[in-house]
Design an enzyme around this catalytic site. Structure first.
Site, PDB file in Angstrom:
ATOM      1  N   TRP A 150       8.124  -1.338   0.258  1.00  0.00           N
ATOM      2  CA  TRP A 150       9.034  -1.945  -0.697  1.00  0.00           C
ATOM      3  C   TRP A 150       8.559  -3.264  -1.263  1.00  0.00           C
ATOM      4  O   TRP A 150       9.206  -3.839  -2.117  1.00  0.00           O
ATOM      5  CB  TRP A 150      10.391  -2.169  -0.008  1.00  0.00           C
ATOM      6  CG  TRP A 150      10.206  -2.734   1.382  1.00  0.00           C
ATOM      7  CD1 TRP A 150      10.180  -2.018   2.555  1.00  0.00           C
ATOM      8  CD2 TRP A 150       9.938  -4.095   1.750  1.00  0.00           C
ATOM      9  NE1 TRP A 150       9.915  -2.848   3.621  1.00  0.00           N
ATOM     10  CE2 TRP A 150       9.765  -4.132   3.158  1.00  0.00           C
ATOM     11  CE3 TRP A 150       9.825  -5.293   1.037  1.00  0.00           C
ATOM     12  CZ2 TRP A 150       9.491  -5.306   3.848  1.00  0.00           C
ATOM     13  CZ3 TRP A 150       9.543  -6.460   1.728  1.00  0.00           C
ATOM     14  CH2 TRP A 150       9.384  -6.453   3.121  1.00  0.00           C
ATOM     15  N   ASN A 151       7.435  -3.810  -0.771  1.00  0.00           N
ATOM     16  CA  ASN A 151       7.091  -5.170  -1.234  1.00  0.00           C
ATOM     17  C   ASN A 151       6.405  -5.174  -2.596  1.00  0.00           C
ATOM     18  O   ASN A 151       6.682  -6.034  -3.427  1.00  0.00           O
ATOM     19  CB  ASN A 151       6.284  -5.936  -0.179  1.00  0.00           C
ATOM     20  CG  ASN A 151       5.020  -5.227   0.225  1.00  0.00           C
ATOM     21  OD1 ASN A 151       4.908  -4.010   0.107  1.00  0.00           O
ATOM     22  ND2 ASN A 151       4.054  -5.973   0.707  1.00  0.00           N
ATOM     23  N   PRO A 176       9.725   3.740  -1.137  1.00  0.00           N
ATOM     24  CA  PRO A 176      10.607   2.899  -0.325  1.00  0.00           C
ATOM     25  C   PRO A 176      12.072   3.089  -0.716  1.00  0.00           C
ATOM     26  O   PRO A 176      12.445   2.839  -1.868  1.00  0.00           O
ATOM     27  CB  PRO A 176      10.133   1.488  -0.671  1.00  0.00           C
ATOM     28  CG  PRO A 176       9.562   1.601  -2.049  1.00  0.00           C
ATOM     29  CD  PRO A 176       9.073   2.988  -2.227  1.00  0.00           C
ATOM     30  N   SER A 228       3.627  -1.338   7.994  1.00  0.00           N
ATOM     31  CA  SER A 228       3.345  -2.185   9.154  1.00  0.00           C
ATOM     32  C   SER A 228       2.350  -1.525  10.111  1.00  0.00           C
ATOM     33  O   SER A 228       2.194  -0.302  10.121  1.00  0.00           O
ATOM     34  CB  SER A 228       4.653  -2.496   9.883  1.00  0.00           C
ATOM     35  OG  SER A 228       5.209  -1.310  10.382  1.00  0.00           O
ATOM     36  N   GLU A 249      -3.300   1.307   4.921  1.00  0.00           N
ATOM     37  CA  GLU A 249      -3.287  -0.082   4.433  1.00  0.00           C
ATOM     38  C   GLU A 249      -2.184  -0.791   5.198  1.00  0.00           C
ATOM     39  O   GLU A 249      -1.004  -0.644   4.873  1.00  0.00           O
ATOM     40  CB  GLU A 249      -2.955  -0.118   2.932  1.00  0.00           C
ATOM     41  CG  GLU A 249      -3.967   0.566   2.060  1.00  0.00           C
ATOM     42  CD  GLU A 249      -5.281  -0.179   1.959  1.00  0.00           C
ATOM     43  OE1 GLU A 249      -5.366  -1.329   2.442  1.00  0.00           O
ATOM     44  OE2 GLU A 249      -6.227   0.403   1.424  1.00  0.00           O
ATOM     45  N   LEU A 250      -2.547  -1.557   6.235  1.00  0.00           N
ATOM     46  CA  LEU A 250      -1.519  -2.070   7.142  1.00  0.00           C
ATOM     47  C   LEU A 250      -1.386  -3.592   7.037  1.00  0.00           C
ATOM     48  O   LEU A 250      -1.926  -4.208   6.141  1.00  0.00           O
ATOM     49  CB  LEU A 250      -1.842  -1.612   8.562  1.00  0.00           C
ATOM     50  CG  LEU A 250      -2.063  -0.092   8.678  1.00  0.00           C
ATOM     51  CD1 LEU A 250      -2.381   0.309  10.107  1.00  0.00           C
ATOM     52  CD2 LEU A 250      -0.866   0.694   8.168  1.00  0.00           C
ATOM     53  N   CYS A 283       1.093  -8.424   2.073  1.00  0.00           N
ATOM     54  CA  CYS A 283       0.225  -8.205   3.241  1.00  0.00           C
ATOM     55  C   CYS A 283      -0.989  -9.120   3.205  1.00  0.00           C
ATOM     56  O   CYS A 283      -1.571  -9.400   4.248  1.00  0.00           O
ATOM     57  CB  CYS A 283      -0.171  -6.746   3.364  1.00  0.00           C
ATOM     58  SG  CYS A 283      -0.885  -6.091   1.879  1.00  0.00           S
ATOM     59  N   GLU A 380       2.836 -11.132  12.185  1.00  0.00           N
ATOM     60  CA  GLU A 380       2.971 -11.297  10.736  1.00  0.00           C
ATOM     61  C   GLU A 380       4.410 -11.655  10.368  1.00  0.00           C
ATOM     62  O   GLU A 380       5.319 -10.836  10.573  1.00  0.00           O
ATOM     63  CB  GLU A 380       2.588  -9.976  10.067  1.00  0.00           C
ATOM     64  CG  GLU A 380       2.460 -10.072   8.568  1.00  0.00           C
ATOM     65  CD  GLU A 380       2.045  -8.746   7.942  1.00  0.00           C
ATOM     66  OE1 GLU A 380       2.353  -7.676   8.520  1.00  0.00           O
ATOM     67  OE2 GLU A 380       1.433  -8.794   6.874  1.00  0.00           O
TER      68      GLU A 380
HETATM   69  P1  NAD Z   1       8.961  -1.156   9.076  1.00  0.00           P
HETATM   70  O1  NAD Z   1       7.780  -1.229   9.950  1.00  0.00           O
HETATM   71  O2  NAD Z   1      10.194  -0.510   9.579  1.00  0.00           O
HETATM   72  O3  NAD Z   1       8.612  -0.392   7.707  1.00  0.00           O
HETATM   73  C1  NAD Z   1       7.481  -0.661   6.910  1.00  0.00           C
HETATM   74  C2  NAD Z   1       7.399   0.463   5.864  1.00  0.00           C
HETATM   75  O4  NAD Z   1       7.118   1.691   6.507  1.00  0.00           O
HETATM   76  C3  NAD Z   1       8.730   0.716   5.134  1.00  0.00           C
HETATM   77  O5  NAD Z   1       8.442   1.012   3.780  1.00  0.00           O
HETATM   78  C4  NAD Z   1       9.341   1.930   5.837  1.00  0.00           C
HETATM   79  O6  NAD Z   1      10.136   2.730   4.987  1.00  0.00           O
HETATM   80  C5  NAD Z   1       8.115   2.696   6.246  1.00  0.00           C
HETATM   81  N1  NAD Z   1       8.285   3.472   7.462  1.00  0.00           N
HETATM   82  C6  NAD Z   1       8.844   3.057   8.622  1.00  0.00           C
HETATM   83  N2  NAD Z   1       8.771   4.031   9.551  1.00  0.00           N
HETATM   84  C7  NAD Z   1       8.153   5.081   8.951  1.00  0.00           C
HETATM   85  C8  NAD Z   1       7.751   6.378   9.385  1.00  0.00           C
HETATM   86  N3  NAD Z   1       7.924   6.789  10.652  1.00  0.00           N
HETATM   87  N4  NAD Z   1       7.152   7.191   8.487  1.00  0.00           N
HETATM   88  C9  NAD Z   1       6.916   6.792   7.223  1.00  0.00           C
HETATM   89  N5  NAD Z   1       7.244   5.589   6.759  1.00  0.00           N
HETATM   90  C10 NAD Z   1       7.849   4.728   7.617  1.00  0.00           C
HETATM   91  O7  NAD Z   1       9.301  -2.620   8.663  1.00  0.00           O
HETATM   92  P2  NAD Z   1      10.083  -3.250   7.463  1.00  0.00           P
HETATM   93  O8  NAD Z   1      11.148  -4.148   8.013  1.00  0.00           O
HETATM   94  O9  NAD Z   1      10.451  -2.286   6.392  1.00  0.00           O
HETATM   95  O10 NAD Z   1       8.896  -4.116   6.917  1.00  0.00           O
HETATM   96  C11 NAD Z   1       8.438  -5.227   7.656  1.00  0.00           C
HETATM   97  C12 NAD Z   1       7.053  -5.078   8.158  1.00  0.00           C
HETATM   98  O11 NAD Z   1       6.329  -4.105   7.447  1.00  0.00           O
HETATM   99  C13 NAD Z   1       6.304  -6.370   7.946  1.00  0.00           C
HETATM  100  O12 NAD Z   1       6.255  -7.065   9.143  1.00  0.00           O
HETATM  101  C14 NAD Z   1       4.951  -5.996   7.440  1.00  0.00           C
HETATM  102  O13 NAD Z   1       4.013  -6.123   8.465  1.00  0.00           O
HETATM  103  C15 NAD Z   1       5.036  -4.553   7.123  1.00  0.00           C
HETATM  104  N6  NAD Z   1       4.757  -4.214   5.732  1.00  0.00           N
HETATM  105  C16 NAD Z   1       3.467  -4.189   5.326  1.00  0.00           C
HETATM  106  C17 NAD Z   1       3.173  -3.862   4.035  1.00  0.00           C
HETATM  107  C18 NAD Z   1       1.761  -3.829   3.537  1.00  0.00           C
HETATM  108  O14 NAD Z   1       1.563  -3.902   2.349  1.00  0.00           O
HETATM  109  N7  NAD Z   1       0.763  -3.670   4.398  1.00  0.00           N
HETATM  110  C19 NAD Z   1       4.195  -3.550   3.164  1.00  0.00           C
HETATM  111  C20 NAD Z   1       5.524  -3.575   3.605  1.00  0.00           C
HETATM  112  C21 NAD Z   1       5.787  -3.888   4.917  1.00  0.00           C
END
Ligand code: NAD
Length: 475
Positions: A150-151, A176, A228, A249-250, A283, A380
């Site tokens: 979502w970012n 997202p 993440s 891409e984490l 990220c 992070e």
């Molecule tokens: P989160 O870890 O719950 O989710 C991150 C993303 O993954 C979300 O878009 C979510 O819908 C998706 N997701 C979660 N579980 C999934 C699964 N089992 N299968 C498929 N998709 C899944 O955390 P959050 O609160 O949404 O985001 C916060 C964390 O996510 C941050 O700490 C950051 O590290 C990470 N993040 C990283 C990026 C990046 O560009 N690398 C982007 C967004 C979030």
């Protein structure tokens, strides 16, 4: 008017018909913007079948045809940038100028993939005897499943879609659920650009359920995820259990090293502005700041003073420079980081609190004097919080920069060529930015090492994850 929310399966936009829905809200005002339909099992099966069927034709499409569609997408994306950007600000929160900027850069991504997909070449290997011919072909891997966050809802999705489609693959994308309008817009662009049905399919739902179902399906040959580290590891393990190719891409924890010979004023001002971009939910956001002892006070003062001028507010207000956090769960996460910082003896030099009132707003925050093993220095934050610490020795600061399991972006500020070379040779990261913020262009590879991921998006490498190598020999 906000985007009409739907699934996009086999060339049709579908919603209603008793499907579960989820509310989409504006993180600035908490207004409900729309209701997002979740894919049921039959929808996922239909998407899988459509992608499998479409692949049989699309894999043989000419690169010229793929290129033409991607070019049209680039143009339509520019034409619609204001509308797509406005919707993204409504459901994601970032300032409108940042949203529109994201759409415009991504239009270049579509153009760049349109160019490069015409240059996916094989090769001839000189044989050991003259009557033999040896050829290496690069073929599309097949049906891809992609999961995007979502970012940067537009950027992260369009990069995966352009790479898959340009390589001759078909794709099922789960975007997202918190901020879905950008991915809906991508479906409409490709639809209007004449992409055949089934080549791109968009689904929504409970992320873990959708990804589990798609990754286990024998139809899916490749999995691409941005998000993440813990979720990435889970998805990569599942893909590994079914022997599927992954691009990951984490998250990161980008170190910033400011050497004493840098232009301190310029570095501090630029870093402060870059830190609050997308409210720090990036990220590659500058995350841990190491500033040389001799310039530490000067840097800190300019950095804090610049952050004090940042206007936080609704992204639709043209004065706004930083919007809200994208969803409610980010606010307690920020508070948790700061509670830990206080407990560990950190000094909150600026901010440190949610902003009272409606919306998920958090103040730009600076923390100093933190121990190396505190939460902010090791996990992070993904928000507008900057921990700043000191260093005096180059080798030691490079060791500290490399001390975490992440390796995405890194930033170095110096006017010494020797120091810049030493840092870029020794920092363990997928991207090293020296004296500026140059990552994430269509023509340059974007990706991390260590826990930050596998593979690259963009650059010449962009198609690598979507192609398989076939060796053909005949006599
Ligand atoms: P989160 O870890 O719950 O989710 C991150 C993303 O993954 C979300 O878009 C979510 O819908 C998706 N997701 C979660 N579980 C999934 C699964 N089992 N299968 C498929 N998709 C899944 O955390 P959050 O609160 O949404 O985001 C916060 C964390 O996510 C941050 O700490 C950051 O590290 C990470 N993040 C990283 C990026 C990046 O560009 N690398 C982007 C967004 C979030």
């Amino acid at each position: 008017m906000y985007e009409t929310l739907a699934l996009y399966i086999d060339g049709e936009f579908v919603s209603g018909e008793g499907r579960k829905t989820e509310e989409v809200t504006n993180p600035s005002t908490l207004d409900v913007l729309g209701h997002l339909p979740h894919a049921n099992k039959a929808d996922l099966d239909r998407a899988l079948a459509a992608a499998a069927r479409a692949f049989q034709t699309w894999r043989h499409s000419s690169p010229m045809q793929r290129s033409e569609i991607l070019r049209k997408v680039g143009q339509l994306s520019r034409d619609r940038a204001q509308e797509i950007g406005r919707n993204m600000t409504l459901d994601q929160g970032k300032p409108l100028a940042e949203s529109v900027g994201e759409i415009m850069t991504c239009s270049d991504h579509a153009d760049w993939h349109a160019e490069e997909c015409r240059r996916i070449y094989g090769r001839i290997i000189t044989p050991r005897s003259p009557e033999i011919r040896q050829m290496v072909l690069r073929e599309p891997i097949g049906v891809c499943a992609a999961f995007t966050p979502w970012n940067f809802p537009y950027n992260q999705a369009i990069r995966k879609v352009c790479a898959a489609i340009g390589a001759g693959c078909t794709i099922i994308l789960k975007g997202p659920e918190d901020s879905p309008s950008a991915v809906m817009a991508i479906a409409r662009l490709f639809h209007d650009a004449g992409l055949p049905p089934g080549v791109l399919n968009i689904v929504w739902g409970v992320p873990s359920e959708v990804s589990d179902y798609l990754i286990r399906s024998p139809i899916v040959r490749k999995v691409s995820f941005t998000g993440s580290v813990p979720v990435g590891k889970h998805i990569a393990s599942l893909a590994g259990a079914h022997m599927k190719r992954v691009t990951m891409e984490l998250g990161g924890h980008s170190p910033v090293i400011v050497f004493e010979d840098a232009d301190i004023d310029r570095a501090a001002k630029q870093l402060a502005r870059f830190k609050v971009r997308n409210a720090g939910q990036v990220c590659i956001s500058p995350t841990r700041f190491y500033v040389h002892d001799n310039v530490y006070d000067q840097f800190l003062e300019t950095f804090v003073n610049t952050l004090k001028t940042v206007k936080v507010g609704d992204g639709l207000d043209p004065e706004t420079q930083m919007g809200p956090l994208a969803h409610a769960r980010r606010v307690p996460t920020m508070t948790k980081f700061l509670d830990n910082a206080r407990e560990r003896g950190g000094k909150i030099v600026l901010g440190g609190e949610p902003i009272a009132g409606k919306g998920h707003f958090f103040s730009p925050t600076v923390v100093t004097d933190l121990p190396e093993d505190s939460m902010l220095m090791t996990e992070e934050p993904f928000g507008p919080i900057a921990p700043i610490s000191r260093f005096s020795d180059t080798d030691d600061v490079i060791r500290r920069a490399n001390s975490l399991p992440f390796g995405l972006a890194s930033y170095v500020f110096t006017n010494s060529l020797q120091t810049a070379t030493k840092a870029s040779n020794n920092i363990e990261a997928g991207m090293v930015n020296i004296n500026h913020f140059g990552s994430a262009l269509p023509e340059t590879p974007f990706g991390g090492v260590k826990d930050s991921g596998i593979g690259s998006e963009g650059g010449l490498e962009t198609f690598d994850g979507y192609l398989v190598t076939k060796f053909v020999t005949h006599i």
